[in-house]
Write an enzyme that holds these catalytic residues in place. Sequence first.
Site, PDB file in Angstrom:
ATOM      1  N   ASP A   1       0.848  -1.188   0.000  1.00 24.36           N
ATOM      2  CA  ASP A   1       0.000   0.000   0.000  1.00 24.36           C
ATOM      3  C   ASP A   1       0.888   1.244   0.000  1.00 24.36           C
ATOM      4  O   ASP A   1       2.031   1.212   0.490  1.00 24.36           O
ATOM      5  CB  ASP A   1      -0.896   0.008   1.243  1.00 24.36           C
ATOM      6  CG  ASP A   1      -2.148   0.847   1.055  1.00 24.36           C
ATOM      7  OD1 ASP A   1      -3.217   0.262   0.781  1.00 24.36           O
ATOM      8  OD2 ASP A   1      -2.054   2.088   1.155  1.00 24.36           O
TER       9      ASP A   1
ATOM     10  N   VAL B   1       1.390   2.837  -6.892  1.00 22.61           N
ATOM     11  CA  VAL B   1       1.142   2.326  -8.244  1.00 22.61           C
ATOM     12  C   VAL B   1       1.382   3.370  -9.326  1.00 22.61           C
ATOM     13  O   VAL B   1       1.358   3.032 -10.515  1.00 22.61           O
ATOM     14  CB  VAL B   1      -0.282   1.747  -8.386  1.00 22.61           C
ATOM     15  CG1 VAL B   1      -0.473   0.553  -7.468  1.00 22.61           C
ATOM     16  CG2 VAL B   1      -1.346   2.809  -8.157  1.00 22.61           C
TER      17      VAL B   1
ATOM     18  N   LYS C   1     -11.815   2.491 -15.541  1.00 25.43           N
ATOM     19  CA  LYS C   1     -12.263   1.141 -15.204  1.00 25.43           C
ATOM     20  C   LYS C   1     -12.671   0.352 -16.448  1.00 25.43           C
ATOM     21  O   LYS C   1     -12.495  -0.873 -16.494  1.00 25.43           O
ATOM     22  CB  LYS C   1     -13.415   1.208 -14.200  1.00 25.43           C
ATOM     23  CG  LYS C   1     -12.975   1.703 -12.820  1.00 25.43           C
ATOM     24  CD  LYS C   1     -11.893   0.808 -12.203  1.00 25.43           C
ATOM     25  CE  LYS C   1     -11.602   1.155 -10.759  1.00 25.43           C
ATOM     26  NZ  LYS C   1     -10.605   0.248 -10.146  1.00 25.43           N
TER      27      LYS C   1
ATOM     28  N   THR D   1     -16.748   1.372   1.463  1.00 24.72           N
ATOM     29  CA  THR D   1     -15.294   1.519   1.549  1.00 24.72           C
ATOM     30  C   THR D   1     -14.949   3.006   1.615  1.00 24.72           C
ATOM     31  O   THR D   1     -15.779   3.869   1.286  1.00 24.72           O
ATOM     32  CB  THR D   1     -14.587   0.912   0.318  1.00 24.72           C
ATOM     33  OG1 THR D   1     -14.892   1.713  -0.836  1.00 24.72           O
ATOM     34  CG2 THR D   1     -15.018  -0.525   0.079  1.00 24.72           C
TER      35      THR D   1
ATOM     36  N   TYR E   1     -13.189   8.132 -13.936  1.00 25.75           N
ATOM     37  CA  TYR E   1     -13.271   6.822 -13.299  1.00 25.75           C
ATOM     38  C   TYR E   1     -13.874   5.787 -14.240  1.00 25.75           C
ATOM     39  O   TYR E   1     -13.360   4.668 -14.368  1.00 25.75           O
ATOM     40  CB  TYR E   1     -14.108   6.934 -12.021  1.00 25.75           C
ATOM     41  CG  TYR E   1     -14.091   5.711 -11.147  1.00 25.75           C
ATOM     42  CD1 TYR E   1     -12.953   5.383 -10.410  1.00 25.75           C
ATOM     43  CD2 TYR E   1     -15.214   4.912 -11.029  1.00 25.75           C
ATOM     44  CE1 TYR E   1     -12.944   4.266  -9.577  1.00 25.75           C
ATOM     45  CE2 TYR E   1     -15.208   3.798 -10.200  1.00 25.75           C
ATOM     46  CZ  TYR E   1     -14.075   3.478  -9.479  1.00 25.75           C
ATOM     47  OH  TYR E   1     -14.066   2.377  -8.668  1.00 25.75           O
TER      48      TYR E   1
END
Length: 252
Positions: A30, A54, A146, A177, A142
């Site tokens: 992470d 990342v 995706k 989340t 987004y």
Amino acid sequence: MALIVGGASGIGLATAHALAGRGDHVVIADINTEAAQQRAAELGETASAVTADVTDEDSVAAAFATAARRGPVRSVVSCAGLSVIGAIPDIDLAGWQTTIDVCLTGTMLVIKHAARTMADDGSIVAVSSLNGRQPGTAMAAYCSAKAGVLMLIQVAALELAARGIRVNAVSPGLVDTPLVAGLTMVPGLTDEYLENTPLGRAGTPSDIADAVEFLTSQRASWITGSDFDINGGAHMKRYPDVLGKIQALQEG
């Protein structure tokens, strides 16, 4: 051994618990090093932690190298993600680029270094989204990222099949989340989402983690290049009007 990128919270953390529960040593990677170390400590000897950003290829490569020193990496899960909200005429280019960098390019880098590092006959799972195929207002970055992930896993599945490495995706809908915490605070947005979810509830991180556990197991040994909708049936209906709800909030 399993390496979970973005494993310190949300779906990634639930996945870490699921894979550790079946006996895997789990490496929690992470960008938040302290959180990764805390989560690994909570899991005990079945887990360790490593830093992974990342958006930085060297960081991703180093995370895989560290994990591989413990033994063969057989399962890799890519969970890192974020989103910016805004109508296309108003979208901030830096926010767009960051979303693409984390969600799409970051997933590519995880798959790239997984392919270079992991053992044959392993499994890679990328976390995509309902928005990979269902558009939502104010979510251009987004949704685009995706959707790219869904094509990326198919290309990777073709390229890595000769080594027996399976590559799949899971596409969650509304899951409790940190990523969706801001959206759920917009009045009426969660209600509209649930109205368009046939099973009538939001998901939990464990709902997604259970599917990831299956895909990284030998029970899924003949599945590759696939995307699993895990959204209570929301993919069969329509996405909430995020932009409309935000504008109403601003006007109110």
